[in-house]
Write a protein that holds these residues in place. Structure first.
Motif, PDB file in Angstrom:
ATOM      1  N   LEU A  84      10.051  -1.660  52.760  1.00 64.33           N
ATOM      2  CA  LEU A  84      10.947  -1.387  51.637  1.00 64.33           C
ATOM      3  C   LEU A  84      12.404  -1.634  51.990  1.00 64.33           C
ATOM      4  N   ARG A  85      12.746  -1.426  53.248  1.00 56.21           N
ATOM      5  CA  ARG A  85      14.130  -1.642  53.664  1.00 56.21           C
ATOM      6  C   ARG A  85      14.540  -3.106  53.559  1.00 56.21           C
ATOM      7  N   HIS A  86      13.544  -3.998  53.531  1.00 58.97           N
ATOM      8  CA  HIS A  86      13.844  -5.424  53.506  1.00 58.97           C
ATOM      9  C   HIS A  86      13.596  -6.054  52.134  1.00 58.97           C
ATOM     10  N   ILE A  87      13.270  -5.238  51.148  1.00 54.82           N
ATOM     11  CA  ILE A  87      13.054  -5.747  49.800  1.00 54.82           C
ATOM     12  C   ILE A  87      14.388  -5.784  49.061  1.00 54.82           C
ATOM     13  N   GLY A  88      14.687  -6.911  48.423  1.00 54.67           N
ATOM     14  CA  GLY A  88      15.968  -7.058  47.738  1.00 54.67           C
ATOM     15  C   GLY A  88      16.064  -6.252  46.458  1.00 54.67           C
ATOM     16  N   ASP A  89      14.931  -5.980  45.799  1.00 51.25           N
ATOM     17  CA  ASP A  89      14.943  -5.203  44.567  1.00 51.25           C
ATOM     18  C   ASP A  89      14.994  -3.705  44.875  1.00 51.25           C
ATOM     19  N   VAL A  90      15.420  -2.933  43.890  1.00 47.27           N
ATOM     20  CA  VAL A  90      15.455  -1.478  44.027  1.00 47.27           C
ATOM     21  C   VAL A  90      14.101  -0.916  43.588  1.00 47.27           C
ATOM     22  N   VAL A  91      13.441  -0.209  44.485  1.00 45.14           N
ATOM     23  CA  VAL A  91      12.159   0.436  44.172  1.00 45.14           C
ATOM     24  C   VAL A  91      12.418   1.921  43.934  1.00 45.14           C
ATOM     25  N   VAL A  92      11.963   2.411  42.783  1.00 45.81           N
ATOM     26  CA  VAL A  92      12.211   3.800  42.398  1.00 45.81           C
ATOM     27  C   VAL A  92      10.891   4.488  42.084  1.00 45.81           C
ATOM     28  N   GLU A  93      10.722   5.695  42.602  1.00 46.83           N
ATOM     29  CA  GLU A  93       9.579   6.541  42.240  1.00 46.83           C
ATOM     30  C   GLU A  93      10.102   7.701  41.413  1.00 46.83           C
ATOM     31  N   LEU A  94       9.376   8.020  40.331  1.00 51.66           N
ATOM     32  CA  LEU A  94       9.805   9.088  39.436  1.00 51.66           C
ATOM     33  C   LEU A  94       8.654  10.030  39.114  1.00 51.66           C
ATOM     34  N   ARG A  95       9.018  11.279  38.830  1.00 47.26           N
ATOM     35  CA  ARG A  95       8.042  12.213  38.271  1.00 47.26           C
ATOM     36  C   ARG A  95       7.921  11.925  36.782  1.00 47.26           C
ATOM     37  N   LEU A  96       6.943  12.570  36.143  1.00 48.85           N
ATOM     38  CA  LEU A  96       6.730  12.338  34.715  1.00 48.85           C
ATOM     39  C   LEU A  96       7.882  12.842  33.869  1.00 48.85           C
ATOM     40  N   ASP A  97       8.694  13.762  34.426  1.00 48.93           N
ATOM     41  CA  ASP A  97       9.850  14.252  33.675  1.00 48.93           C
ATOM     42  C   ASP A  97      11.078  13.373  33.867  1.00 48.93           C
ATOM     43  N   GLY A  98      10.924  12.265  34.626  1.00 45.61           N
ATOM     44  CA  GLY A  98      12.025  11.333  34.798  1.00 45.61           C
ATOM     45  C   GLY A  98      12.889  11.580  36.012  1.00 45.61           C
ATOM     46  N   ARG A  99      12.580  12.630  36.786  1.00 44.24           N
ATOM     47  CA  ARG A  99      13.362  12.905  37.982  1.00 44.24           C
ATOM     48  C   ARG A  99      13.015  11.894  39.080  1.00 44.24           C
ATOM     49  N   ILE A 100      14.019  11.419  39.762  1.00 44.26           N
ATOM     50  CA  ILE A 100      13.832  10.437  40.822  1.00 44.26           C
ATOM     51  C   ILE A 100      13.434  11.151  42.112  1.00 44.26           C
ATOM     52  N   THR A 101      12.307  10.753  42.684  1.00 43.89           N
ATOM     53  CA  THR A 101      11.851  11.353  43.939  1.00 43.89           C
ATOM     54  C   THR A 101      12.057  10.416  45.130  1.00 43.89           C
ATOM     55  N   PHE A 102      12.234   9.132  44.841  1.00 49.43           N
ATOM     56  CA  PHE A 102      12.461   8.167  45.915  1.00 49.43           C
ATOM     57  C   PHE A 102      13.196   6.971  45.342  1.00 49.43           C
ATOM     58  N   VAL A 103      14.111   6.403  46.132  1.00 46.56           N
ATOM     59  CA  VAL A 103      14.765   5.146  45.773  1.00 46.56           C
ATOM     60  C   VAL A 103      15.008   4.368  47.065  1.00 46.56           C
ATOM     61  N   SER A 104      14.749   3.082  47.031  1.00 51.55           N
ATOM     62  CA  SER A 104      14.883   2.276  48.241  1.00 51.55           C
ATOM     63  C   SER A 104      16.350   2.001  48.575  1.00 51.55           C
ATOM     64  N   GLN A 105      16.586   1.587  49.820  1.00 51.63           N
ATOM     65  CA  GLN A 105      17.949   1.406  50.294  1.00 51.63           C
ATOM     66  C   GLN A 105      18.689   0.261  49.623  1.00 51.63           C
ATOM     67  N   ALA A 106      17.972  -0.617  48.921  1.00 49.90           N
ATOM     68  CA  ALA A 106      18.636  -1.723  48.226  1.00 49.90           C
ATOM     69  C   ALA A 106      19.641  -1.218  47.201  1.00 49.90           C
ATOM     70  N   VAL A 107      19.453   0.023  46.739  1.00 48.89           N
ATOM     71  CA  VAL A 107      20.369   0.580  45.749  1.00 48.89           C
ATOM     72  C   VAL A 107      21.787   0.692  46.307  1.00 48.89           C
ATOM     73  N   GLU A 108      21.916   0.888  47.612  1.00 51.31           N
ATOM     74  CA  GLU A 108      23.237   1.016  48.216  1.00 51.31           C
ATOM     75  C   GLU A 108      24.012  -0.288  48.106  1.00 51.31           C
ATOM     76  N   ARG A 109      23.325  -1.403  48.261  1.00 52.73           N
ATOM     77  CA  ARG A 109      23.977  -2.705  48.156  1.00 52.73           C
ATOM     78  C   ARG A 109      24.274  -3.066  46.710  1.00 52.73           C
ATOM     79  N   ILE A 110      23.348  -2.753  45.813  1.00 53.83           N
ATOM     80  CA  ILE A 110      23.473  -3.207  44.424  1.00 53.83           C
ATOM     81  C   ILE A 110      24.374  -2.296  43.583  1.00 53.83           C
ATOM     82  N   LEU A 111      24.316  -0.982  43.826  1.00 54.78           N
ATOM     83  CA  LEU A 111      25.119  -0.057  43.034  1.00 54.78           C
ATOM     84  C   LEU A 111      26.230   0.632  43.830  1.00 54.78           C
ATOM     85  N   GLY A 112      26.279   0.386  45.135  1.00 57.81           N
ATOM     86  CA  GLY A 112      27.382   0.916  45.933  1.00 57.81           C
ATOM     87  C   GLY A 112      27.353   2.406  46.157  1.00 57.81           C
ATOM     88  N   ARG A 113      26.192   3.027  46.007  1.00 61.02           N
ATOM     89  CA  ARG A 113      26.062   4.475  46.222  1.00 61.02           C
ATOM     90  C   ARG A 113      24.904   4.742  47.172  1.00 61.02           C
TER      91      ARG A 113
END
Length: 231
Positions: free
Chosen positions: A7-36
């Motif tokens: 996952l650390r080498h995937i260019g896309d952002v991978v997100v895992e969510l609960r059924l209520d929409g809460r984010i439980t996991f997000v891959s490190q690509a988000v740091e490059r793409i969204l700067g957070r």
């Protein structure tokens, strides 16, 4: 774990969510793409990360995914840490985790550059059409197959209601056809050439002959097909 390393080498952002929409996991690509950092997103509702204008439509698609479990595509925009907008296209699906709980996973691809290219192409296409419409000389916009997409009144007055510019070739003298074919190949097929000019004669129904000097410019439509504006 091997999965985390991949996952650390995937260019896309991978997100895992609960059924209520809460984010439980997000891959490190988000740091490059969204700067957070990843920690910024984990635990928040995914709607908080999406700009207000896109939340209602995204939520409707998300609810459909939760209710049906069918794979779906979501399109939404998020704000980068520096303030600019990032456009995403996400492919989402439901699955069961190791504890037997239903989760949702989305693979989010940054489509910002493609979107900007589309805007640029639409603007260029509108610009070429405006030029053709306002031209005092014969003007036409055609596809790389010669199909006429637009012609102004002067063009129709001179050449009639042609469906393709290739019909004009039949009225050109033999001595001009070879050079005309070369110009048309460059305009319609040669990706290295984007503009040019050419002269040709034209035999009218009454047998009279007119000479024309033309210029052309090639561009890309929003669907990536080549179009040519000829004046």
């Amino acid at each position: 774990r091997r999965e985390e390393e991949l996952l650390r080498h995937i260019g896309d952002v991978v997100v895992e969510l609960r059924l209520d929409g809460r984010i439980t996991f997000v891959s490190q690509a988000v740091e490059r793409i969204l700067g957070r950092p990843v920690s910024y997103f984990v635990g928040m509702s995914f709607l908080e990360a999406i700009i207000p204008d896109d939340r209602l439509s995204t939520l409707a698609t998300f609810r459909k995914l939760v209710d049906t479990g069918d794979d779906t595509t979501l399109r939404f925009r998020c704000d980068h840490a520096d303030g600019h907008r990032v456009e995403f296209e996400a492919n989402a699906r439901a699955y069961m985790d190791e504890q037997g709980r239903q989760r949702l996973v989305a693979v989010c691809r940054d489509r910002t550059e493609q979107s900007l290219q589309g805007v640029t192409e639409r603007t260029r296409e509108a610009h070429h059409r405006a030029i053709a419409e306002s031209a005092t000389r014969a003007a036409v916009i055609v596809t790389s197959d010669g199909e006429i997409q637009f012609s102004n009144r002067r063009f129709r007055e001179v050449f009639g209601n042609c469906s393709t510019v290739l019909e004009i070739r039949e009225r050109v003298s033999e001595s001009c056809r070879a050079s005309m074919d070369t110009v048309w190949y460059q305009a319609s097929q040669d990706e290295q050439v984007t503009s040019g000019s050419g002269d040709f004669d034209y035999v009218h129904d009454d047998g009279s002959i007119s000479w024309f000097s033309s210029t052309w410019e090639a561009s890309r439509r929003e669907d990536s097909t080549r179009q040519i504006t000829i004046l």
